[in-house]
Design a protein around this motif. Structure first.
Motif, mmCIF file in Angstrom:
data_model
loop_
_atom_site.group_PDB
_atom_site.id
_atom_site.type_symbol
_atom_site.label_atom_id
_atom_site.label_comp_id
_atom_site.label_asym_id
_atom_site.label_seq_id
_atom_site.Cartn_x
_atom_site.Cartn_y
_atom_site.Cartn_z
ATOM 1 N N UNK A 1 0.851 -1.186 0.000
ATOM 2 C CA UNK A 1 0.000 0.000 0.000
ATOM 3 C C UNK A 1 0.894 1.246 0.000
ATOM 4 N N UNK A 2 0.427 2.294 -0.667
ATOM 5 C CA UNK A 2 1.250 3.495 -0.778
ATOM 6 C C UNK A 2 1.609 4.078 0.581
ATOM 7 N N UNK A 3 0.716 3.849 1.568
ATOM 8 C CA UNK A 3 0.988 4.318 2.922
ATOM 9 C C UNK A 3 2.321 3.773 3.437
ATOM 10 N N UNK A 4 2.647 2.543 3.015
ATOM 11 C CA UNK A 4 3.826 1.866 3.556
ATOM 12 C C UNK A 4 5.105 2.177 2.789
ATOM 13 N N UNK A 5 5.005 2.890 1.671
ATOM 14 C CA UNK A 5 6.196 3.166 0.873
ATOM 15 C C UNK A 5 7.049 4.287 1.473
ATOM 16 N N UNK A 6 8.366 4.161 1.302
ATOM 17 C CA UNK A 6 9.268 5.257 1.653
ATOM 18 C C UNK A 6 9.231 6.289 0.523
ATOM 19 N N UNK A 7 9.875 7.431 0.762
ATOM 20 C CA UNK A 7 9.906 8.487 -0.267
ATOM 21 C C UNK A 7 10.454 7.939 -1.581
ATOM 22 N N UNK A 8 11.539 7.191 -1.500
ATOM 23 C CA UNK A 8 12.161 6.651 -2.698
ATOM 24 C C UNK A 8 11.226 5.711 -3.442
ATOM 25 N N UNK A 9 10.504 4.882 -2.687
ATOM 26 C CA UNK A 9 9.596 3.934 -3.334
ATOM 27 C C UNK A 9 8.407 4.632 -3.978
ATOM 28 N N UNK A 10 7.941 5.716 -3.353
ATOM 29 C CA UNK A 10 6.849 6.480 -3.972
ATOM 30 C C UNK A 10 7.329 7.084 -5.288
ATOM 31 N N UNK A 11 8.599 7.527 -5.269
ATOM 32 C CA UNK A 11 9.176 8.088 -6.479
ATOM 33 C C UNK A 11 9.274 7.021 -7.575
ATOM 34 N N UNK A 12 9.605 5.787 -7.148
ATOM 35 C CA UNK A 12 9.693 4.701 -8.127
ATOM 36 C C UNK A 12 8.321 4.437 -8.753
ATOM 37 N N UNK A 13 7.270 4.515 -7.943
ATOM 38 C CA UNK A 13 5.924 4.294 -8.477
ATOM 39 C C UNK A 13 5.652 5.290 -9.602
ATOM 40 N N UNK A 14 5.955 6.568 -9.329
ATOM 41 C CA UNK A 14 5.705 7.604 -10.335
ATOM 42 C C UNK A 14 6.591 7.389 -11.559
#
Lengths: 536, 306
Positions: free
Chosen positions: B127-140
């Motif tokens: 879930x996006x809640x559990x992602x770190x900043x870097x992982x959220x960036x990877x999603x984008x």
């Protein structure tokens, strides 16, 4: 020793909360503290003699609608009547207390700010304790100022005034502790708020069900299960029962202890339930702004619909027993005949309760519209709007739920209340459409609030949260406007003043059409504004 | 259409803050264009104007042949955007967000999606809640790179990634270039821009400082020369285009303008060279020089890594 360590840094955190809330906190404390004194002045003016007050108390104490809303009248003095009438504000104090606690606990954790604070010399329990401390202190300040207003300005007995203030503080503190527990259980702040507010809603319904039959009613024990019931059973100005405050204090301590125990057992940022994984691939339907809005709003929609259905069942069943009970009472028979007899009385009660729930539905509508604003400020609108999505289409996805959501919830309410009430009177076919119409008649006024929030969002986005203040003013006008003898034009400012009193009242579609037109115009203005302004 | 983006005289103010003050630059179709500037220079504001999220106060902006404000929706069919600070819906999984954004843009290549997930080592089930900043960036990033967009607008897309992932990102950008896609890469990490960009625009305080190919920018700057000679150096201070001259015994250090290099080299060989190092200026030096004026100097020193 550990307990002390756990609270390290609490002083700085309390100051931080006071700094962040320096505007809303004094406002709600002062505003709510002033209301009882204003009511006392009105009652003293409206019913100057003891005989007049006695007559009023008799009518109020035997009207099931008023009993359900405000509880029993314990004493026909100015103070007693004031305490009775302002008891509805207990729910407001409780709600504000919940929001304050969650805002400074779970919201901080969700936003990741708690992590930064937690890395400094701050104990594990400090932020929870600081939130409870500030909320509790605000409630005590409210109690003190409220009592002061009644004693100094209105010259009411000291004991009763203090008891009324403390009853409010008790309800506020207990609710704060409920919120403290809820904030430990869920991972999201929204879910924590929802959970705590549901518990309070249940407590309010218990009180309502307990009081609707009056003091001698068979269900009066239900009130004792509710913190709102306790606050009223303190009986300010009617031989105060101070020991009841002990119940609230006990509940506060017990709930706070549970919250502390939970908080020492969990990780920062985590809820009690382990987070579950989601699907690796999006379901096929998730391909439009409307689908995304459904995904984001469905929990809210489900919660409100289920809540309204439950309230509907409750109202439906209560309405039936109320009318039976009063036809057994020959002394009051004449009055009831005047009011339209058994059916007329049921209608009066239903329309009063439905108008109250209309206000609640407007709260849902505002909440749904403001979701747009929080998507924008949290920068979640950006990825959607940088895709092939028009702004209006993005906004329409959320507005759809702001318009249809309350309609669904009110339908659930009307159907549940109509079916249950109809089953009790043996006339489901007759009652269901009447009650449902009464519920749905609220919708145009609800939409006006949605329209207003949309207009603010589009034209003056920073002021969008003011929609809540406007709704609060409308609620105060509905609840207290007539008692405070405000001018007609002022009462007419509220869209809810134009909703026909259904079932039973005169059906007039003209005002409803105008409300819908107004709502549409406001929403359109908001959309035009959104088209033209900067996003983010 | 030769120019994917062209901007001139762009102005935007927020209240009393002048975010953009006459910015001008252009990005040619098919190039990777670096967009350099310190924090607060106006990079994100520019990109948000190009996305049609903000309305320009004055100036011209063309994007893929259209007006970024008026034709926002049609233009977005052909571009993908990665914000610097990625905010996602906490209750949706990473995979859901990748697909949703891809579909909203008008489709995404499932093979490329799977390949990118693997290369970026991203678990799409979280879930996006559990992602770190870097992982959220990877999603984008995965969502943008797997789309068929002609133009990629990347706003400091690697600020949360570790060095390994930054390398993967550079590979991906190079691949995009080979597919003749246009990339606008905003950054304050010079090594990144140096590694992947064809042309660079540097901005400061909402104004363009310089714009050109890496070679052109080097051409405009000095070369640092350091030499050990057989005899003590004489006459260097009289040469044209020599700056910051330092002489210690037989060692000479100086900064030389490109047009002065010839003269300096002649003078060096006359004296006899034992060792010679000459360095083209790195982008770091370029960058430092641009911002080493007034108050901006202190800021850039504090912000430029190492």
């Amino acid at each position: 020793m550990n307990a002390v360590k756990g609270l390290a840094g609490i002083r700085a955190l309390v100051r931080l909360i006071l700094r962040r809330d320096r505007i809303p906190l004094p406002i709600w404390v002062l505003l709510l503290a002033a209301v009882p004194a204003a009511f006392a002045a009105t009652f003293a003016e409206l019913y100057p003699t003891a005989a007049e007050r006695q007559a009023f108390a008799e009518v109020a104490g035997n009207n099931p609608g008023l009993l359900a809303l405000f509880g029993p009248v314990f004493d026909p003095s100015v103070g007693g009547l004031t305490a009775w009438r302002v008891s509805i504000l207990l729910a407001v104090v409780a709600l504000i207390s919940v929001l304050t606690v969650v805002r400074h606990t779970r919201t901080e954790e969700e936003a990741g700010r708690r992590e930064l604070v937690g890395s400094t010399v701050v104990g594990r329990h400090a932020s929870l304790a600081a939130a409870l401390l500030v909320t509790g202190a605000a409630n005590l300040a409210l109690a003190g100022l409220m009592a002061l207003g009644l004693i100094v300005v209105q010259d009411l007995p000291v004991g009763g005034s203090l008891a009324l203030g403390l009853a409010f503080a008790a309800a506020g503190c207990t609710s704060a502790a409920v919120a403290a527990v809820a904030a430990q259980l869920t991972q999201g702040a929204g879910a924590a708020r929802g959970l705590a507010i549901s518990v309070l809603g249940l407590a309010f319904l218990l009180r309502l069900a307990g009081d609707v039959g009056g003091e001698e009613g068979g269900t009066s024990w239900l009130s004792w299960l509710s913190p709102f019931g306790w606050a009223q059973q303190v009986r300010p100005f009617a031989d105060e029962r101070w020991w009841v405050l002990g119940l609230a204090a006990g509940a506060f301590v017990a709930l706070a202890a549970v919250a502390y125990a939970l908080s020492s057992r969990r990780d920062v940022g985590a809820g009690l339930l382990p987070p579950r994984d989601g699907p690796a691939v999006a379901p096929a339907y998730l391909r439009s702004p409307l689908a995304l809005a459904w995904r984001l709003h469905r929990g809210l929609l489900l919660g409100w619909t289920a809540g309204f259905a439950a309230v509907g069942v409750m109202i439906g069943s209560v309405t039936g027993t109320v009318t039976e009970m009063f036809t057994d009472n020959p002394q009051l028979q004449a009055i009831f005949e005047q009011l339209g007899g058994q059916a007329g009385l049921a209608d009066l009660y239903l329309s009063a309760v439905l108008s109250l729930l209309g206000l609640a539905a407007a709260g849902y509508a505002v909440q749904a519209v403001l979701w747009l604003r929080s998507e924008e400020t949290a920068a979640r609108a950006e990825p959607v709007l940088s895709a092939q999505v028009d702004r209006l289409r993005w906004a329409a996805g959320h507005l759809f739920f702001a318009l249809v959501g309350p309609a669904v919830a009110l339908t659930a309410l009307g159907v549940a209340a109509g079916v249950v009430h109809g089953a009790n009177t043996g006339d489901v076919r007759g009652e269901l459409p009447r009650v449902l119409a009464g519920a749905l008649a609220q919708l145009p006024a609800v939409w006006v609030l949605a329209g207003l929030a949309t207009a603010l969002f589009g034209l003056l986005p920073r002021l969008a949260p003011l929609s809540w203040a406007v709704l609060a003013v409308f609620a105060l006008l509905t609840l207290f406007g007539e008692v405070l003898q405000l001018d007609r034009w002022l009462l007419d400012v509220s869209p809810f003043a134009h909703v026909p009193e259904l079932p039973g009242g005169e059906v007039s579609t003209t005002p409803l059409v105008w409300l819908v037109v107004l709502a549409a115009a406001l929403a359109a203005a908001g959309m035009v504004g959104l088209r033209r302004r900067d996003v983010g | 259409m030769r120019e994917a983006i062209s901007v001139s005289g762009l102005r935007k103010s927020f209240g009393r803050t002048q975010a953009l003050d006459g910015l001008a630059f252009s990005v040619r179709a098919g190039e990777v264009h670096g967009f350099l500037g310190p924090n607060g220079a106006g990079k994100t504001t520019t990109i948000r104007i190009l996305l049609g999220l903000l309305r320009r106060d004055a100036g011209e902006a063309r994007l893929l042949g259209g007006d970024p404000w008026r034709d926002a929706v049609e233009l977005h069919r052909r571009l993908a955007y990665v914000p610097g600070d990625v905010a996602l819906w906490p209750n949706l999984s990473g995979g859901e967000v990748i697909d949703l954004l891809g579909r909203l843009r008008g489709g995404l290549d499932p093979r490329r999606r799977a390949e990118l997930l693997e290369r970026f080592e991203l678990d799409p089930k979280k879930k996006c809640r559990a992602y770190s900043t870097g992982n959220r960036q990877k999603v984008a990033l995965v969502s943008a790179l797997a789309s068929g967009a002609d133009l990629l607008l990347l706003d400091e897309p690697t600020s949360g990634l570790d060095p390994l992932m930054k390398a993967v990102f550079r590979e991906c950008v190079t691949e995009e270039q080979q597919r003749s896609r246009t990339v606008l890469l905003s950054s304050h990490i010079l090594a990144e821009v140096e590694a992947v960009c064809d042309r660079v625009t540097t901005i400061r305080d909402g104004r363009t400082v310089e714009s050109g190919t890496l070679a052109e920018l080097r051409h405009l700057t000095r070369t640092s020369v350091s030499a050990e000679l057989e005899a003590p150096p004489v006459g260097f201070s009289e040469l044209e285009g020599v700056h910051d001259l330092q002489v210690e015994g037989t060692t000479v250090r100086c900064q030389v303008d490109p047009e002065g290099l010839d003269g300096v080299l002649r003078r060096l060989t006359t004296a006899g060279v034992r060792s010679l190092t000459s360095q083209p200026p790195t982008l770091e030096e370029l960058f430092m020089r641009h911002y080493r004026t007034g108050e901006a100097a202190a800021r850039s020193r504090a912000e430029t890594p190492r």
